[in-house]
Design an enzyme around this catalytic site. Sequence first.
Site, PDB file in Angstrom:
ATOM      1  N   MET A  53     -11.755   5.031  -0.756  1.00 54.35           N
ATOM      2  CA  MET A  53     -12.705   5.650   0.943  1.00 54.35           C
ATOM      3  C   MET A  53     -13.173   6.901   0.696  1.00 54.35           C
ATOM      4  O   MET A  53     -13.145   7.604   0.934  1.00 54.35           O
ATOM      5  CB  MET A  53     -11.135   5.663   1.865  1.00 54.35           C
ATOM      6  N   HIS A  93      -1.431  -1.089  -4.765  1.00 46.13           N
ATOM      7  CA  HIS A  93      -3.056  -0.303  -4.017  1.00 46.13           C
ATOM      8  C   HIS A  93      -2.549   0.849  -3.213  1.00 46.13           C
ATOM      9  O   HIS A  93      -1.817   1.060  -2.157  1.00 46.13           O
ATOM     10  CB  HIS A  93      -2.520  -1.497  -2.255  1.00 46.13           C
ATOM     11  N   ASP A 123      -6.753  -5.642   4.388  1.00 41.75           N
ATOM     12  CA  ASP A 123      -6.162  -4.396   4.979  1.00 41.75           C
ATOM     13  C   ASP A 123      -6.061  -4.472   6.027  1.00 41.75           C
ATOM     14  O   ASP A 123      -7.215  -3.865   6.936  1.00 41.75           O
ATOM     15  CB  ASP A 123      -6.861  -3.740   3.543  1.00 41.75           C
ATOM     16  N   ASP A 125      -4.591   4.015  -1.928  1.00 46.33           N
ATOM     17  CA  ASP A 125      -5.871   4.224  -0.893  1.00 46.33           C
ATOM     18  C   ASP A 125      -6.063   5.868  -1.196  1.00 46.33           C
ATOM     19  O   ASP A 125      -5.455   6.557  -0.575  1.00 46.33           O
ATOM     20  CB  ASP A 125      -5.413   4.370   0.638  1.00 46.33           C
ATOM     21  N   SER A 138       0.730  -1.125   0.481  1.00 51.76           N
ATOM     22  CA  SER A 138      -0.127  -0.009  -0.287  1.00 51.76           C
ATOM     23  C   SER A 138       0.831   1.489  -0.352  1.00 51.76           C
ATOM     24  O   SER A 138       1.702   1.481   0.966  1.00 51.76           O
ATOM     25  CB  SER A 138      -1.046   0.334   0.842  1.00 51.76           C
ATOM     26  N   HIS A 145      -8.505   1.790  -4.030  1.00 55.79           N
ATOM     27  CA  HIS A 145      -9.323   1.307  -3.138  1.00 55.79           C
ATOM     28  C   HIS A 145     -10.103   2.884  -2.441  1.00 55.79           C
ATOM     29  O   HIS A 145      -9.295   3.546  -1.903  1.00 55.79           O
ATOM     30  CB  HIS A 145      -8.413   1.374  -1.388  1.00 55.79           C
ATOM     31  N   MET A 196     -11.772  -4.979   5.525  1.00 57.13           N
ATOM     32  CA  MET A 196     -10.821  -4.716   6.446  1.00 57.13           C
ATOM     33  C   MET A 196     -11.005  -5.366   8.089  1.00 57.13           C
ATOM     34  O   MET A 196     -11.377  -5.217   8.536  1.00 57.13           O
ATOM     35  CB  MET A 196     -11.867  -2.876   6.911  1.00 57.13           C
ATOM     36  N   MET A 218      -8.912   8.322   0.267  1.00 55.66           N
ATOM     37  CA  MET A 218      -9.705   9.106   1.066  1.00 55.66           C
ATOM     38  C   MET A 218      -9.694  10.897   0.230  1.00 55.66           C
ATOM     39  O   MET A 218      -8.922  11.718   0.151  1.00 55.66           O
ATOM     40  CB  MET A 218      -8.664   9.812   2.031  1.00 55.66           C
TER      41      MET A 218
HETATM   42  C1  DX5 Z   1      -5.985   1.655   5.897  1.00 59.48           C
HETATM   43  C2  DX5 Z   1      -6.261   1.839   4.303  1.00 59.48           C
HETATM   44  C3  DX5 Z   1      -5.312   0.985   4.086  1.00 59.48           C
HETATM   45  C4  DX5 Z   1      -3.476   0.709   4.909  1.00 59.48           C
HETATM   46  C5  DX5 Z   1      -2.924   0.365   5.339  1.00 59.48           C
HETATM   47  O1  DX5 Z   1      -7.407   2.645   6.023  1.00 59.48           O
HETATM   48  O2  DX5 Z   1      -6.736   1.224   3.751  1.00 59.48           O
HETATM   49  O3  DX5 Z   1      -4.392   0.686   2.939  1.00 59.48           O
HETATM   50  O4  DX5 Z   1      -2.653   1.294   3.758  1.00 59.48           O
HETATM   51  O5  DX5 Z   1      -2.098  -0.042   6.026  1.00 59.48           O
HETATM   52  P1  DX5 Z   1      -1.006  -0.540   7.307  1.00 59.48           P
HETATM   53  O6  DX5 Z   1      -0.586  -1.822   6.903  1.00 59.48           O
HETATM   54  O7  DX5 Z   1       0.045  -0.146   7.406  1.00 59.48           O
HETATM   55  O8  DX5 Z   1      -2.058  -1.323   8.388  1.00 59.48           O
HETATM   56 ZN    ZN Z   2      -6.143   0.089   1.699  1.00 59.65          ZN
END
Ligand code: DX5
Ligand code: ZN
Length: 228
Positions: A75, A40, A182, A42, A15, A73, A144, A44
Amino acid sequence: MRIWARPRRNRICPSVLSADFSRLGDDITAVARAGADFLHVDVMDGQFVPDLTFGPILVRGMRRLTSLPLDVHLMIVEPLRYLEAFAEAGADHLIVHIETVKDPVQALRSIRARGLRAGLSVKPGTPLPAFLDALPEMDLALVMTVEPGKGGQPFLEGSPGRIQAVREVVERKSLDCLVAVDGGIDPEVAPVAAKAGADTFIAGHSIFRIPPDPATSLRTLRGALERA
Ligand code: DX5
Ligand code: ZN
């Protein structure tokens, strides 16, 4: 047939949230060479989760840095408004949260209609029945294992039972769907998640923030899964 859900080995997806953005290209090249399966990303929006991260412009930049499939992903609230933009930016997999869409099946179909792999993600506190019902429409089910929103949090204890529930339906219905986890995935808990039925491991902190370097950390994670 079924190449997607029957990998020869577990899939590992670094990620980039935890990468060093002052040298993003180097970090991505390092994990790609060390055998990452997907990258991956993320996204947000400051509403579904408190933080802000990447939009399509950055995804487009990452697309130029690697040939690894980009696992995006979302979010974000109202994710359907942005599917086209992320598809055009070069995403390979688009994952929306079940908590953000009125009709998960419709959302997954509109991702597939763009020729992309469709994923649905579920937060730790969301009841599973509607998620399980939508599994036949998913290429990737993302459980999650922390509260979404930031990297470096510990894997939640209740996660294995939720992973098992998803795996059980995937097997019972013979679905061609990856079961991804994740949050808090490291060499210690990854085997626990694998035993519960996960086959796809998203990891930020344990790959990018643990010395000596991301390639070594990725291989350590792979090793722990292979020994499991
Ligand atoms: C959290 C993200 C993850 C995050 C995971 O909301 O969706 O993808 O990067 O990070 P680690 O592996 O550090 O928990
Ligand atoms: Zn993620």
